[in-house]
Enzyme design. Sequence first.
Site, PDB file in Angstrom:
ATOM      1  N   ASN A  37      -9.505   4.535  10.948  1.00  0.00           N
ATOM      2  CA  ASN A  37      -9.769   5.736  11.736  1.00  0.00           C
ATOM      3  C   ASN A  37     -11.264   5.947  12.007  1.00  0.00           C
ATOM      4  OD1 ASN A  37      -9.104   8.078  13.062  1.00  0.00           O
ATOM      5  ND2 ASN A  37      -8.479   9.226  11.231  1.00  0.00           N
ATOM      6  N   HIS A 122       3.741  18.042   6.176  1.00  0.00           N
ATOM      7  CA  HIS A 122       2.492  18.807   6.199  1.00  0.00           C
ATOM      8  C   HIS A 122       2.680  20.200   6.766  1.00  0.00           C
ATOM      9  CE1 HIS A 122      -0.719  15.639   5.706  1.00  0.00           C
ATOM     10  NE2 HIS A 122       0.431  15.046   5.439  1.00  0.00           N
ATOM     11  N   ARG A 147       3.249  19.467   1.641  1.00  0.00           N
ATOM     12  CA  ARG A 147       1.823  19.691   1.402  1.00  0.00           C
ATOM     13  C   ARG A 147       1.421  20.980   2.101  1.00  0.00           C
ATOM     14  NH1 ARG A 147      -3.331  16.185   3.704  1.00  0.00           N
ATOM     15  NH2 ARG A 147      -3.405  17.840   5.232  1.00  0.00           N
ATOM     16  N   TYR A 159     -10.774  21.418   7.506  1.00  0.00           N
ATOM     17  CA  TYR A 159     -10.122  20.129   7.723  1.00  0.00           C
ATOM     18  C   TYR A 159      -8.711  20.139   7.139  1.00  0.00           C
ATOM     19  CZ  TYR A 159      -9.269  15.158   7.919  1.00  0.00           C
ATOM     20  OH  TYR A 159      -8.717  13.928   8.197  1.00  0.00           O
ATOM     21  N   ASP A 210      -4.179  19.107  -0.674  1.00  0.00           N
ATOM     22  CA  ASP A 210      -5.224  18.094  -0.494  1.00  0.00           C
ATOM     23  C   ASP A 210      -6.580  18.780  -0.447  1.00  0.00           C
ATOM     24  OD1 ASP A 210      -6.740  15.903   0.180  1.00  0.00           O
ATOM     25  OD2 ASP A 210      -5.486  15.283   1.870  1.00  0.00           O
ATOM     26  N   HIS A 212      -9.417  17.031  -0.105  1.00  0.00           N
ATOM     27  CA  HIS A 212     -10.267  16.211   0.759  1.00  0.00           C
ATOM     28  C   HIS A 212     -11.637  15.942   0.159  1.00  0.00           C
ATOM     29  CE1 HIS A 212      -7.402  16.024   3.990  1.00  0.00           C
ATOM     30  NE2 HIS A 212      -7.242  17.323   3.947  1.00  0.00           N
ATOM     31  N   GLU A 236      -4.625  16.597  -4.581  1.00  0.00           N
ATOM     32  CA  GLU A 236      -5.105  15.315  -4.048  1.00  0.00           C
ATOM     33  C   GLU A 236      -6.604  15.317  -3.783  1.00  0.00           C
ATOM     34  OE1 GLU A 236      -2.834  14.228  -0.614  1.00  0.00           O
ATOM     35  OE2 GLU A 236      -4.504  13.122   0.266  1.00  0.00           O
ATOM     36  N   GLU A 262      -6.731   7.374  -1.094  1.00  0.00           N
ATOM     37  CA  GLU A 262      -6.446   6.987   0.291  1.00  0.00           C
ATOM     38  C   GLU A 262      -7.604   6.217   0.911  1.00  0.00           C
ATOM     39  OE1 GLU A 262      -5.589  10.948   1.890  1.00  0.00           O
ATOM     40  OE2 GLU A 262      -7.455  10.848   3.015  1.00  0.00           O
ATOM     41  N   ARG A 283      -3.053   6.584  -4.266  1.00  0.00           N
ATOM     42  CA  ARG A 283      -2.726   6.770  -2.854  1.00  0.00           C
ATOM     43  C   ARG A 283      -3.133   5.622  -1.933  1.00  0.00           C
ATOM     44  NH1 ARG A 283      -0.966  10.546  -0.098  1.00  0.00           N
ATOM     45  NH2 ARG A 283      -2.755  10.860   1.272  1.00  0.00           N
ATOM     46  N   HIS A 312      -0.735   6.999   1.109  1.00  0.00           N
ATOM     47  CA  HIS A 312      -1.256   7.691   2.283  1.00  0.00           C
ATOM     48  C   HIS A 312      -0.378   7.327   3.482  1.00  0.00           C
ATOM     49  CE1 HIS A 312      -5.097   7.952   5.015  1.00  0.00           C
ATOM     50  NE2 HIS A 312      -4.456   9.100   4.995  1.00  0.00           N
ATOM     51  N   ASP A 316      -2.967   8.323  11.467  1.00  0.00           N
ATOM     52  CA  ASP A 316      -3.876   7.226  11.845  1.00  0.00           C
ATOM     53  C   ASP A 316      -3.465   5.902  11.207  1.00  0.00           C
ATOM     54  OD1 ASP A 316      -5.103   9.230   9.835  1.00  0.00           O
ATOM     55  OD2 ASP A 316      -6.101   7.373   9.282  1.00  0.00           O
ATOM     56  N   GLU A 339       3.720   9.868   1.803  1.00  0.00           N
ATOM     57  CA  GLU A 339       3.315  10.830   2.840  1.00  0.00           C
ATOM     58  C   GLU A 339       3.945  10.443   4.178  1.00  0.00           C
ATOM     59  OE1 GLU A 339      -0.921  10.904   3.464  1.00  0.00           O
ATOM     60  OE2 GLU A 339      -0.809  12.682   4.739  1.00  0.00           O
ATOM     61  N   TRP A 402     -17.253  14.189   1.865  1.00  0.00           N
ATOM     62  CA  TRP A 402     -15.909  13.950   2.393  1.00  0.00           C
ATOM     63  C   TRP A 402     -14.992  13.749   1.255  1.00  0.00           C
ATOM     64  CZ3 TRP A 402     -12.131  14.425   5.345  1.00  0.00           C
ATOM     65  CH2 TRP A 402     -12.299  14.502   6.727  1.00  0.00           C
TER      66      TRP A 402
HETATM   67  C1  CS2 Z   1      -5.452  13.147   4.825  1.00  0.00           C
HETATM   68  C2  CS2 Z   1      -5.735  12.415   6.112  1.00  0.00           C
HETATM   69  O1  CS2 Z   1      -3.242  12.452   4.986  1.00  0.00           O
HETATM   70  C3  CS2 Z   1      -4.112  12.836   4.244  1.00  0.00           C
HETATM   71  O2  CS2 Z   1      -3.943  13.042   3.061  1.00  0.00           O
HETATM   72  O3  CS2 Z   1      -6.443  13.098   3.869  1.00  0.00           O
HETATM   73  O4  CS2 Z   1      -5.820  13.378   7.108  1.00  0.00           O
HETATM   74  C4  CS2 Z   1      -7.023  11.607   6.150  1.00  0.00           C
HETATM   75  O5  CS2 Z   1      -8.122  12.436   6.066  1.00  0.00           O
HETATM   76  C5  CS2 Z   1      -7.078  10.775   7.383  1.00  0.00           C
HETATM   77  O6  CS2 Z   1      -5.975   9.935   7.391  1.00  0.00           O
HETATM   78  C6  CS2 Z   1      -8.373   9.990   7.459  1.00  0.00           C
HETATM   79  O7  CS2 Z   1      -8.300   8.991   8.397  1.00  0.00           O
HETATM   80 MG    MG Z   2      -5.625  13.143   1.898  1.00  0.00          MG
END
Ligand code: CS2
Ligand code: MG
Length: 402
Positions: A37, A122, A147, A159, A210, A212, A236, A262, A283, A312, A316, A339, A402
Site C-alpha cells: 500500500n 469493521h 472491530r 485513522y 486497533d 494503529h 491490536e 501486520e 498478524r 491482516h 489493500d 480480518e 504509525w
Molecule cells: C489496518 C489497515 O486492517 C488493519 O488492521 O491497520 O487499515 C492498515 O493500516 C492498512 O492495511 C495499511 O496498508
Molecule cells: Mg491494523
Amino acid sequence: MKIVDARVIVCSPGRNFVTLKLMTEDGLHGLGDATLNGRELAVASYLSDHVVPLLIGRDARRIEDTWQYLYKGAYWRRGPVTMTAIGAVDTALWDIAGKAMNVPVYRLLGGRSREAVMVYGHANGADLESTLSAVEKFRAAGYHAIRVQCAVPGLEGTYGIGRGDMFYEPATRGAPPQSTWSTERYLTFIPPVFERVRREFGPELHLLHDVHHRLTPIEAGRLGRLLEPYHLFWMEDAVAAELQESFRIVRRHTTTPLAVGEVFNSIYDCTTLIQEQLIDYMRATVVHAGGLTALRKIANFAEVYHVRTGCHGATDLSPVCMAAALHFDLSVHNFGLQEYMRHTPETDAVFPHAYSFEGGLMDPGEAPGLGVDIDEAAAGRHPYERAYLPVARKLDGTVHSW
Ligand code: CS2
Ligand code: MG
C-alpha cells in the site's frame, strides 16, 4: 514444469493492486498478490526488473527452493519490498501446484483443521451513535467478531474510520492526507465507547480494537487495563513493534490479549515477541511476510509458544491474498481469527474468486489452486493512480508514530 512467462499486472479497480501472474509450459498459470500500500510500483519494478528474469526456465514445482533462492540468493534480505515480491512468487507457485494436482491449496497445506474460518468485520463511526449502528449492521450480517473504531472528538480524520457503509479504504488518491492525533483525548474517549458497546450488545460478541501503533508501552498498558472489563478479543498494534522488548512493558500491565504484526515481513521481526509469549496473535500475512512458505514457518514457530494467527486482511491486500490467507487459516492448527474487509464490487469483478462468506465464517472453496483469477481486460480498464496512507501529526504539528 518450467515457468515460461510472467506478467506484473498493476491496476486500480477502486484502489491499487499489483498482481504477479506466472505461466508454465503446461499451460497453467498461478497468481500472487504483490500489493504494498502506497509503495506499489517499487514492488512492481523489483519483480519485473530483478525477479522475473530469474524465474523463466525454473521448475514451478520447486517452491521451497525458489523461496530460498530469492531470499538467500539476493544477498539483500528482508524489507517490505523484497518480501512482498518473494511472497507474490511463492503464492503463485502454490496456486500452480494446486492446479497441477487438481486440489485446493489448503489440501497441500495439510487439509482442514476446522470447518470454516471465523472472520471479523469493521464497525467504524464518526461518533458513538454511528459506531453503535455500524456494530449492529455487522452483527445482523452474522459476524461473530467485530472491530470497533470511533472518531475521537476534536481530532481531524482519526485513522481507521471508514468512508461509506460497511466499507473501509485506508489509502487516498493524490498526496498523503494528514490526520491529527492526541493520546490524551484518545485514552479518555475510547474506554467509555467499549463500555457502551458491551452494554448494548452483551457479553458474547468478540470485540476488537486497533490502536494503529499510536501509543508508548506504558500508555498501551494503561489502555489495556482500562479495557479489561469489556474483555476484548484483542487490542491490536498498541505500540510500534520495531523494538520487540516494548511488549514486555505492555504485557506486565494488562491481561487484554495483544495482537501485532501486520507490518512484519519476516520471522525475525517476531522471535522475541513469540518466544517470550508477549503477544497472543500474530498478524503477519501471506503477501508481506514472504508467502505461504514463510508464513507457515512463523505459524508453526508461534504454535510452540501459545501464539495464534490473526492475519491482516485489509482492502489493500488483494483477493489473491485473501484467498491464500483462507487456505492458510483453514489448515494451520493455531489459527485465531482472520480480518475481512470487504472489497468493492469493481475489485471483485477484476478478481473473480471461489471464496465465500456466510454467517461470520469464510471458506476458500474447492476450486483447484487458490480459487481466484484475474480478468486482465477488466484490470486494464482501471489504470494505476498514485495513492498514500495518511500521515498523522500531533496537535502541535509533530509527526506522530504509525
Ligand atoms: C489496518 C489497515 O486492517 C488493519 O488492521 O491497520 O487499515 C492498515 O493500516 C492498512 O492495511 C495499511 O496498508
Ligand atoms: Mg491494523
